[in-house]
Write a protein that holds these residues in place. Structure first.
Motif, PDB file in Angstrom:
ATOM      1  N   LEU A   1      -3.498  -0.719  -9.736  1.00  0.00           N
ATOM      2  CA  LEU A   1      -2.995  -1.681  -8.631  1.00  0.00           C
ATOM      3  C   LEU A   1      -2.517  -2.865  -9.340  1.00  0.00           C
ATOM      4  O   LEU A   1      -1.473  -3.335  -8.530  1.00  0.00           O
ATOM      5  N   ALA A   2      -2.759  -3.496 -10.333  1.00  0.00           N
ATOM      6  CA  ALA A   2      -2.278  -4.552 -10.925  1.00  0.00           C
ATOM      7  C   ALA A   2      -0.889  -4.195 -11.317  1.00  0.00           C
ATOM      8  O   ALA A   2       0.056  -5.106 -11.349  1.00  0.00           O
ATOM      9  N   ASP A   3      -0.746  -2.978 -11.922  1.00  0.00           N
ATOM     10  CA  ASP A   3       0.645  -2.265 -12.586  1.00  0.00           C
ATOM     11  C   ASP A   3       1.503  -2.498 -11.244  1.00  0.00           C
ATOM     12  O   ASP A   3       2.972  -2.866 -11.720  1.00  0.00           O
ATOM     13  N   ARG A   4       1.079  -2.354 -10.188  1.00  0.00           N
ATOM     14  CA  ARG A   4       2.252  -2.000  -9.083  1.00  0.00           C
ATOM     15  C   ARG A   4       2.286  -3.492  -8.167  1.00  0.00           C
ATOM     16  O   ARG A   4       3.074  -3.549  -7.156  1.00  0.00           O
TER      17      ARG A   4
ATOM     18  N   VAL B   1       0.960  -1.286   0.005  1.00  0.00           N
ATOM     19  CA  VAL B   1       0.036   0.103   0.101  1.00  0.00           C
ATOM     20  C   VAL B   1       0.591   1.262  -0.054  1.00  0.00           C
ATOM     21  O   VAL B   1       0.309   2.455  -0.176  1.00  0.00           O
ATOM     22  N   ARG B   2       2.224   1.142   0.205  1.00  0.00           N
ATOM     23  CA  ARG B   2       3.037   2.268   0.252  1.00  0.00           C
ATOM     24  C   ARG B   2       3.709   2.425  -1.027  1.00  0.00           C
ATOM     25  O   ARG B   2       4.391   3.652  -1.346  1.00  0.00           O
ATOM     26  N   ARG B   3       3.496   1.492  -2.001  1.00  0.00           N
ATOM     27  CA  ARG B   3       4.162   1.813  -3.604  1.00  0.00           C
ATOM     28  C   ARG B   3       3.384   3.130  -4.251  1.00  0.00           C
ATOM     29  O   ARG B   3       2.297   3.426  -3.930  1.00  0.00           O
ATOM     30  N   PRO B   4       4.288   3.676  -4.885  1.00  0.00           N
ATOM     31  CA  PRO B   4       3.731   4.973  -5.728  1.00  0.00           C
ATOM     32  C   PRO B   4       2.306   4.642  -6.551  1.00  0.00           C
ATOM     33  O   PRO B   4       2.399   3.565  -7.149  1.00  0.00           O
TER      34      PRO B   4
ATOM     35  N   VAL C   1      -0.396   3.472  -5.462  1.00  0.00           N
ATOM     36  CA  VAL C   1      -1.319   2.741  -4.957  1.00  0.00           C
ATOM     37  C   VAL C   1      -2.421   3.236  -4.042  1.00  0.00           C
ATOM     38  O   VAL C   1      -3.591   3.172  -4.302  1.00  0.00           O
ATOM     39  N   ARG C   2      -1.905   4.322  -3.244  1.00  0.00           N
ATOM     40  CA  ARG C   2      -3.102   4.916  -2.357  1.00  0.00           C
ATOM     41  C   ARG C   2      -4.041   5.544  -3.179  1.00  0.00           C
ATOM     42  O   ARG C   2      -5.334   5.470  -2.761  1.00  0.00           O
ATOM     43  N   PRO C   3      -3.524   6.587  -4.167  1.00  0.00           N
ATOM     44  CA  PRO C   3      -4.773   7.236  -4.871  1.00  0.00           C
ATOM     45  C   PRO C   3      -5.682   6.419  -5.520  1.00  0.00           C
ATOM     46  O   PRO C   3      -6.812   6.672  -5.699  1.00  0.00           O
TER      47      PRO C   3
ATOM     48  N   PRO D   1      -0.422  16.546  -6.860  1.00  0.00           N
ATOM     49  CA  PRO D   1       0.603  16.410  -7.718  1.00  0.00           C
ATOM     50  C   PRO D   1       1.222  14.846  -7.361  1.00  0.00           C
ATOM     51  O   PRO D   1       1.912  14.407  -8.217  1.00  0.00           O
ATOM     52  N   ARG D   2       1.518  14.430  -6.060  1.00  0.00           N
ATOM     53  CA  ARG D   2       1.935  13.340  -5.751  1.00  0.00           C
ATOM     54  C   ARG D   2       1.291  12.112  -6.402  1.00  0.00           C
ATOM     55  O   ARG D   2       1.816  10.982  -6.538  1.00  0.00           O
ATOM     56  N   ALA D   3       0.123  12.486  -6.455  1.00  0.00           N
ATOM     57  CA  ALA D   3      -0.670  11.143  -7.324  1.00  0.00           C
ATOM     58  C   ALA D   3      -0.049  10.808  -8.518  1.00  0.00           C
ATOM     59  O   ALA D   3       0.078   9.808  -8.998  1.00  0.00           O
TER      60      ALA D   3
END
Length: 388
Positions: free
Chosen positions: A319-322, A202-205, A207-209, A380-382
């Motif tokens: 999510l699948a990409d990550r 869940v911390r991977r870039p 994922v949270r957005p 922007p972080r998303a």
């Protein structure tokens, strides 16, 4: 997916009414959908982990078997008027739905990242046939009948029967999609070979957005969909069989444009698609304030389905990409757990508000919830996370 979407239409159309007619508790009309959604969410995480360990096909088979049993128990409850039986039946049906949603894990397995959204859309397109199957099968079963508990017996038995058809069909899925993902051998950039713990996933870039969008869109979609049947019959005084064209339009919107949407998401990116999907949903829910006819309600539910489809496919692809094949079911299952619990809470609260205040409470509340995450996703972080 076609069978799952057909059963989903029956749940959306009559789960609230079934629960009220059996229990006699009108103020808890949202509890029926809430039980269904809670069971779906609680099943998603263990089902996802089992898929990662044993493959996709065995767990999907178990899901359809559980769904058939749940429909049979619900049919029994309509005859015995047993509150306990209907609660268990709804729990089984919800668990089956949670597993069926993880079919998209298998879809993500079969395509490389640059074609993943399109690949997921190919599998989800099966639900379009469910949008046709639902009204065709269930509509005539309600035509000209009074809304009583025993009039719901046959529809629930039919739903159980088509779940068994899906159980048979799953046995022909060869090879297991997880094996296809392993053969593609296209690991996520920077992802470890072994499955990472959930807290790391869940911390991977990005994922949270994606999860924020998925939670808002799914929670609002299922709560509004499950309460619309009650609105149409009890508030706008239409017949029970008129609910199925509305729900059918909604399910059609959820999946009809999925082939086009999947290709566009691969082209424009995940984050813009998430934002557009939530905006379309917000417009559709707020407009419920002003419509009462069956046709107009069907148009709005169509829009709600289209908006959900855009955000759902984009979030799933992100999510699948990550994740690697050994992590995918776990992360998607966790996402589904949170989304289903949110949907259950919204259905329960929305049902109470609908009964106490009226349609305005449902429309305004749903709009606020689905629109609020746009500010988070647009940060922007998303966008940096998507490009990472």
């Amino acid at each position: 997916m076609a069978v799952n979407s057909a059963v989903l239409q029956l749940v959306a159309a009559v789960s609230s009414l079934t629960f009220v007619l059996i229990t006699g508790v009108r103020g808890l009309l949202g509890l029926g959908p809430a039980i269904f959604l809670t069971a779906s969410g609680l099943t998603a995480v263990p089902a996802g982990r089992l898929m990662d360990r044993f493959g996709r096909t065995p767990i999907m088979s178990a899901g359809f078997a559980i769904g058939a049993a749940g429909c049979a128990l619900t049919a029994l409850a309509t005859r015995t008027e047993s509150s306990l039986t209907v609660i268990v039946g709804f729990g089984f049906i919800g668990a089956a739905s949670g597993i069926s949603l993880l079919i998209r894990t298998a879809a993500g397995d079969m395509y490389p990242p640059e074609r993943r959204a399109r690949g997921i859309s190919y599998v989800l397109f099966g639900s379009v046939f469910g949008a046709i199957l639902g009204p065709t099968v269930f509509g005539p079963l309600f035509a000209g009948k009074d809304v009583k508990a025993d009039s719901l017996t046959i529809p629930w038995l039919v739903a159980g029967g088509i779940s068994l058809v899906a159980l048979v069909m799953v046995q022909f899925v060869r090879p297991d999609p997880k094996r296809i993902a392993e053969l593609i051998g296209n690991p996520v950039q920077g992802a470890p070979v072994a499955a990472a713990p959930l807290r790391e996933l869940v911390r991977r870039p990005g994922v949270r957005p994606a999860m924020v969008a998925a939670l808002a869109s799914f929670g609002v979609m299922v709560s509004v969909m499950n309460l619309t049947g009650y609105v149409v019959v009890e508030h706008h005084h239409h017949t029970q069989d008129s609910v199925f064209p509305i729900v059918g339009a909604h399910v059609f919107g959820m999946y009809a444009l999925v082939l086009v949407i999947g290709a566009l998401i691969d082209r424009v990116g995940r984050t813009p698609a998430l934002e557009v999907g939530l905006v379309v949903m917000a417009v559709s829910t707020i407009a419920l304030l002003w419509v009462e006819s069956v046709w107009a309600t069907a148009v709005l539910l169509l829009g709600l389905g289209i908006g959900w489809n855009i955000s759902f496919v984009a979030a799933t692809a992100q999510l699948a990409d990550r994740t690697s094949p050994a992590e995918r079911g776990k992360l998607l299952g966790f996402n589904d757990l949170l989304a289903a619990l949110l949907g259950a809470s919204l259905a329960l609260l929305g049902g109470y508000a609908l009964d106490a205040i009226g349609v305005a409470a449902l429309a305004i509340g749903a709009t606020v919830i689905v629109a609020a995450p746009i500010l988070i996703i647009a940060h922007p972080r998303a966008r940096i996370g998507e490009a990472a």
